[in-house]
Scaffold this active site. Structure first.
Site, PDB file in Angstrom:
ATOM      1  N   ARG A 136       0.852  -1.191   0.000  1.00  0.00           N
ATOM      2  CA  ARG A 136       0.000   0.000   0.000  1.00  0.00           C
ATOM      3  C   ARG A 136       0.880   1.230   0.000  1.00  0.00           C
ATOM      4  NH1 ARG A 136      -3.676  -2.376  -1.468  1.00  0.00           N
ATOM      5  NH2 ARG A 136      -5.780  -2.549  -0.661  1.00  0.00           N
ATOM      6  N   GLU A 187      -2.151   7.931  -4.131  1.00  0.00           N
ATOM      7  CA  GLU A 187      -2.417   7.519  -5.515  1.00  0.00           C
ATOM      8  C   GLU A 187      -3.867   7.820  -5.898  1.00  0.00           C
ATOM      9  OE1 GLU A 187      -1.333   3.338  -4.822  1.00  0.00           O
ATOM     10  OE2 GLU A 187      -3.411   2.797  -5.233  1.00  0.00           O
ATOM     11  N   HIS A 216      -0.698   0.392  -9.639  1.00  0.00           N
ATOM     12  CA  HIS A 216      -1.480  -0.478  -8.741  1.00  0.00           C
ATOM     13  C   HIS A 216      -2.193  -1.591  -9.517  1.00  0.00           C
ATOM     14  CE1 HIS A 216      -3.596  -0.541  -4.558  1.00  0.00           C
ATOM     15  NE2 HIS A 216      -3.465  -1.766  -5.052  1.00  0.00           N
TER      16      HIS A 216
HETATM   17  C1  GLV Z   1      -5.192  -4.651  -3.974  1.00  0.00           C
HETATM   18  O1  GLV Z   1      -4.370  -3.837  -3.682  1.00  0.00           O
HETATM   19  C2  GLV Z   1      -5.947  -5.382  -3.008  1.00  0.00           C
HETATM   20  O2  GLV Z   1      -5.871  -5.073  -1.805  1.00  0.00           O
HETATM   21  O3  GLV Z   1      -6.676  -6.299  -3.403  1.00  0.00           O
END
Ligand code: GLV
Length: 327
Positions: A239, A268, A286
């Site tokens: 994260r 982000e 991401h």
């Molecule tokens: C993606 O970052 C998730 O947490 O599934």
């Protein structure tokens, strides 16, 4: 009357069709980004919401949406949920674990390799027309096979990366986690537990896979980067906010560490401008869980949580299951 649910972002039409068999469904297929006030407005009268990880569910929203009974996240991470506030309000939270583990571990390993072997930098070099001759150290990077792989956060995805490193690339795997794994799991991953300090010092490649919380905020900042090897690479697929992006950009510029691979960013989709100006970083938007089969499986799991809970009282992957025993 069918229960009403809201799907807060655009998702697969077949998943909407499945939900529409059970609920009156409101959608946001135009995929516009809603402000918290717009989300609250769209949630009026709804009993369930399908979230995708970006929608903040907190005490203020819950107070303004008294009909809400369940928030189903299409993500394994749930730092967009204030779980304590949800439990206090009697609102069930679910996430989407397991279905993305291997896909995300694949990506973590791909990002590690791209970072260590300077693939993005090499491609930019070639596209810019700078490849005019052979050079003995042209874009030379770090080896992956036989090196030391460090993992901070040894949950399911961390274990998947450890197995890839240990069994596929002959890496020595060390890890740090809130709690040590049982011996059988350590053996399966060929991984040894070390302190965070030792992890920072010994890893040739350090991969971050820990959940975001107040206690993991800036877990990697200037003091931690200074403890790493100057030849080390850092990969963050966890994260944004776990890494202090400004401190990392400085460390990359000063060659405190050799390179970084980042799939997640603090704030982000905005990216710290300093990260955009250093060459030794691979940046991706991401996408660690982004294969079509996996994203479909995540969406189906979120949908099945809504159906399971609102129709039968049995969600598949509840985060505050204590609410179920109270019903
Ligand atoms: C993606 O970052 C998730 O947490 O599934």
């Amino acid at each position: 009357m069918l229960p009403i649910i809201l799907i807060a972002r655009a998702i697969f039409p077949e998943v909407i069709a499945k939900l529409a068999q059970h609920f009156e469904v409101a959608t946001n297929q135009t995929d516009e980004s809603w402000t918290p006030a717009q989300l609250i407005q769209n949630l009026q009268g709804t009993q369930g919401v399908f979230t995708t990880g970006g929608e903040r569910i907190d005490a203020a929203l819950l107070a303004a949406c008294p009909d809400l009974k369940i928030c189903a996240n299409m993500a394994v991470g749930y730092n967009n949920f204030d779980l304590k506030a949800m439990t206090a309000a009697g609102v069930l939270a679910t996430n989407a674990p397991d279905v993305l583990t291997e896909t995300t571990a694949d990506f973590g390993f791909a990002l590690l390799m791209a970072t260590a072997r300077r693939m993005a930098e090499a491609e930019h070099f070639l596209r810019a027309g700078l490849w005019t001759s052979w050079r003995y150290d042209l874009l030379a990077g770090a080896d992956i096979h036989g090196s030391t792989l460090g993992i901070l956060g040894m949950g399911r995805i961390g274990q998947g990366i450890a197995k890839r490193g240990a069994h596929g690339f002959g890496m020595q795997v060390i890890y740090h986690n809130r709690s040590r794994l049982d011996l059988a799991t350590e053996r399966a991953c060929k991984a040894s537990y070390v302190s965070k300090e030792e992890l920072l010092k010994a890893a040739d490649h350090l991969v971050l896979v820990l959940p975001y919380s107040a206690s993991s905020h800036h877990a990697i900042g200037a003091p931690e980067l200074a403890q790493m090897k100057p030849t080390a690479t850092l990969v963050n697929i966890a994260r944004g906010g776990i890494v202090d992006d400004a401190a990392l950009a400085m460390a990359l510029r000063n060659k405190t560490i050799a390179a970084a691979g980042l799939d997640v960013f603090e704030g982000e989709p905005a990216v710290h401008p300093d990260l955009l100006t250093v060459p030794n970083v691979v940046l991706t938007p991401h996408i660690a869980s982004a294969t079509l089969p996996t994203r479909l499986a995540m969406a189906n799991l979120a949908a099945d949580n809504l159906i399971g809970f609102l129709k039968h009282g049995t969600p598949l992957t509840p985060l505050n299951p204590e609410l179920l025993t109270k019903r």
